[in-house]
Design a protein around this motif. Structure first.
Motif, short mmCIF file in Angstrom:
data_model
loop_
_atom_site.label_atom_id
_atom_site.label_comp_id
_atom_site.label_asym_id
_atom_site.label_seq_id
_atom_site.Cartn_x
_atom_site.Cartn_y
_atom_site.Cartn_z
N LEU A 97 0.93 -1.25 -0.20
CA LEU A 97 -0.14 0.09 -0.02
C LEU A 97 0.96 1.27 -0.15
O LEU A 97 0.23 2.40 -0.01
N SER A 98 2.28 1.10 -0.01
CA SER A 98 3.12 2.34 0.07
C SER A 98 3.00 2.93 -1.31
O SER A 98 2.65 2.51 -2.31
N GLN A 99 3.33 4.51 -1.16
CA GLN A 99 3.74 5.21 -2.30
C GLN A 99 4.80 4.63 -3.36
O GLN A 99 4.79 4.73 -4.47
N SER A 100 5.68 3.90 -2.68
CA SER A 100 6.99 3.49 -3.33
C SER A 100 6.67 2.40 -4.29
O SER A 100 6.29 1.26 -3.98
N ARG A 101 7.05 2.65 -5.75
CA ARG A 101 6.79 1.72 -6.48
C ARG A 101 7.71 0.25 -6.20
O ARG A 101 7.17 -0.62 -6.50
N ILE A 106 8.10 -5.05 -4.61
CA ILE A 106 8.95 -6.32 -3.78
C ILE A 106 7.89 -7.20 -3.11
O ILE A 106 7.73 -8.38 -3.07
N ALA A 107 6.72 -6.34 -2.60
CA ALA A 107 5.79 -7.12 -2.05
C ALA A 107 4.99 -7.95 -3.07
O ALA A 107 4.42 -9.15 -2.58
N VAL A 108 4.57 -7.50 -4.28
CA VAL A 108 3.92 -8.42 -5.22
C VAL A 108 4.86 -9.83 -5.53
O VAL A 108 4.02 -10.54 -5.62
N VAL A 109 6.08 -9.45 -5.57
CA VAL A 109 6.72 -10.32 -6.10
C VAL A 109 6.91 -11.61 -5.00
O VAL A 109 6.76 -12.91 -5.13
N TRP A 110 6.93 -11.12 -3.78
CA TRP A 110 6.93 -12.06 -2.52
C TRP A 110 5.66 -12.72 -2.55
O TRP A 110 5.86 -14.05 -2.44
N VAL A 111 4.67 -12.01 -2.55
CA VAL A 111 3.46 -12.70 -2.44
C VAL A 111 3.34 -13.83 -3.66
O VAL A 111 2.78 -15.03 -3.53
N ARG A 178 -4.27 -6.34 3.48
CA ARG A 178 -4.30 -5.39 2.44
C ARG A 178 -5.71 -4.94 2.16
O ARG A 178 -6.35 -3.94 1.94
N SER A 179 -6.68 -6.04 1.66
CA SER A 179 -7.89 -5.68 1.12
C SER A 179 -8.65 -5.22 2.54
O SER A 179 -9.49 -4.33 2.36
N SER A 180 -8.69 -5.62 3.69
CA SER A 180 -9.31 -5.17 4.93
C SER A 180 -8.91 -3.57 5.22
O SER A 180 -9.77 -2.85 5.69
N ILE A 181 -7.44 -3.25 5.27
CA ILE A 181 -7.02 -1.80 5.37
C ILE A 181 -7.78 -1.09 3.94
O ILE A 181 -8.26 0.00 4.60
N LYS A 182 -7.69 -1.42 2.77
CA LYS A 182 -8.39 -0.68 1.77
C LYS A 182 -9.92 -0.58 2.15
O LYS A 182 -10.57 0.27 1.58
N SER A 183 -10.49 -1.42 2.79
CA SER A 183 -12.12 -1.27 3.11
C SER A 183 -12.42 -0.19 4.15
O SER A 183 -13.49 0.17 4.34
#
Lengths: 300, 254
Positions: A97-101, A106-111, A178-183
């Motif tokens: 959810l960070s602004q940093s691409r 890194i998070a996407v690849v990790w998951v 992530r989804s619960s924070i976005k909600s």
């Protein structure tokens, strides 16, 4: 006078007004319930009188010290893996959810990686990590290593299990966080900021308590899956509940009674978790907003 | 200029290709009650949100008293401050939102004392005493232990006002505080704001309640397409507008 003109209709309506209503007779429901009960009784009967099941054996081994040690080991792996999984999951979610691409990527690849690799493969891989990295420590390429240690002495099967299950759970939990924070409504973030809260306080006091309402049911699901999933550690020789019962029946051939012992313990542990889940949900105030609705037509 | 609490200088804000604010200047002095009026899409809310750095301007700056809000000057550019310092500045500027934004997992009282205790470091006792005074002044002392879901919209907004005041801000921003309310609750919220006005609270209010603006507002600012078209008292804007557009707007809403 309209009353006179529609006199007969009014009489009919008056008569109707005296009647009370009843729900539709539920014959189908009774039939379905009867069939279900018959099947259940037959199944229980088949177990109770089955000669392959010596129930006195089940009773004897249920509280066997080795079995109890196995239960404790299963619980240890579950709890420690959950701690690693939930905390790393939260960090990965916040990175996503960070602004940093870069952090996002890194998070996407990790998951992606830890969801894609089957947890059993991961478990065996981590257990054999010494073949990949014989030495563990801090260092830069080309420079001597600081605090280098022999990998084989550090990574026990137990540790391998916690790392593998923790990493796997972290990937799944991060998506839930992530989804619960976005909600959580954007206005909640803004209200916290406008009151002069910093980011950490905003998350800790305002955002996460609201996100947890949504996150708890799926996290509890994952917890239960994880508890059962730890039975895979018998592949790498960690003496958890399943491994212990297996090694006992390998000696005395009482396969079914010991597997039933394992089942009963898993049932008990999952039941405790389910109760804990409903207590936590109540604590977080789900009941306050509970509404009984019947949106869909029932089949039975 | 010396008594200005908020001073926006040349604020420009774009959302993609749209220029929402176009070199807007606005000075708010202590004790001022400024109403931002104008058609929707004029940039009123965006301007208001720039005044506590919820919206970051693309050019221009806001001074909070005599310090830059949200930025420090480095050579010829403005560099955003670390979040900790922005948070400190925001403590001085209260905000009331259109959709209340009360914290649903807390009671009314907890909503009010959260920031004074956790951010300002007041003791719980001190904060609670002040919160009760505030609840009393918005007429909701009996709702201290209610959760937001148990309150009407008007009650929620009055709690939200108390929550903003609990930080003892030097200026309070109101973003269409009555627009999300059922008509029956508008009056009670306006009454609370009227009371604040009478007490000399410095306020900047985005509103469509022209009647209310006329009652409380020393100054009205009419905005249109990202610019301030004209300023004056509400009466001067409604009765002797300088521009056709101002006349058209008030002809429609009055």
């Amino acid at each position: 006078m309209p009353v006179l003109e529609t006199g007969t209709t009014d009489l009919k309506r008056l008569a109707l007004a005296e009647l009370s209503t009843r729900p539709r007779p539920a014959i189908g429901r009774y039939v379905a319930a009867t069939v279900a009960i018959i099947i259940a009784v037959l199944f229980i009967w088949s177990l109770a009188v089955n000669e392959a099941v010596d129930w006195s054996d089940v009773g004897r081994y249920l509280f066997n010290p080795r079995v109890l040690d196995g239960v404790v080991m299963t619980l240890q792996i579950t709890v420690l893996s959950l701690l690693i999984g939930f905390s790393s999951g939260l960090v990965i979610a916040l990175m996503r959810l960070s602004q940093s691409r870069i952090l996002q990527t890194i998070a996407v690849v990790w998951v992606w990686f830890f969801r894609a690799v089957p947890v059993l493969v991961l478990l065996i891989l981590v257990n054999n990590i010494a073949l990949l990295y014989p030495q563990l420590g801090l260092g830069l390429p080309g420079l001597p290593m600081l605090f280098g240690v022999d990998t084989k002495t550090v990574i026990s099967p137990f540790l391998a299990a916690i790392v593998a299950f923790g990493a796997n759970e972290g990937a799944y939990a991060s998506e839930i966080f992530r989804s619960s924070i976005k909600s959580v409504h954007q206005g909640q973030f803004e209200a916290a900021k406008a009151l002069g809260m910093g980011s950490v306080r905003m998350y800790w006091r305002i955002v996460l308590p609201q996100a947890m309402r949504i996150a708890v049911p799926p996290l509890a699901n994952n917890t239960i899956n994880m508890l059962k999933g730890t039975s895979l550690v018998s592949y790498i020789g960690v003496s958890d509940l399943l491994y212990t019962t297996q090694s006992i029946y390998a000696q005395n051939y009482k396969v079914i009674p010991l597997l039933l012992v394992a089942c009963l313990w898993y049932l008990a542990m999952v039941s405790v978790l389910s109760i804990a889940q409903s207590l936590i949900e109540r604590r977080l105030g789900f009941d306050r907003k509970r509404r009984v609705t019947r949106a869909a037509e029932e089949i039975f | 200029m010396s008594d200005a609490i908020l001073d926006a200088v040349g604020i420009t804000k774009r959302f993609g290709k749209d220029t929402v604010l176009d070199h807007v200047n606005l000075t708010v002095r202590r004790g001022d009650i400024v109403c931002l009026l104008g058609p929707s899409g004029a940039g009123k809310t965006t301007l208001l949100r720039c005044l506590n750095h919820l919206e970051k301007p693309d050019a221009g700056a806001v001074f909070l008293e005599n310090e830059l809000l949200g930025y420090r000057r480095v050579g010829n550019s403005l560099v955003e401050l670390p979040p900790r310092l922005i948070a400190q500045q925001r403590q001085r500027v209260g905000m009331v939102f259109q959709s209340f934004n009360l914290f649903p997992h807390m009671t009314a009282l907890e909503n009010i004392i959260e920031a004074p205790v956790k951010v300002k470091g007041l003791s719980k006792k001190e904060a609670t005493d002040h919160a009760r005074e505030l609840l009393d002044s918005v007429g909701l002392l009996n709702k201290a232990d209610s959760t937001p879901q148990q309150l009407s919209g008007g009650q929620q907004q009055r709690i939200a006002i108390a929550r903003a005041l609990a930080m003892r801000p030097e200026v309070v921003l109101f973003d269409e505080p009555t627009s999300a309310l059922d008509p029956e609750f508008v009056g009670e919220v306006l009454a609370v704001m009227q009371k604040l006005a009478d007490e000399g609270t410095t306020m900047v209010i985005v509103t469509h309640e022209i009647g209310f603006a006329r009652e409380v507002s020393a100054r009205a600012v009419f905005m249109e397409r990202g610019r301030i078209l004209e300023e004056g008292t509400v009466a001067s804007l409604t009765d002797e507008p300088q521009f056709e557009r101002t006349r058209d707007f008030f002809a429609k809403v009055l």
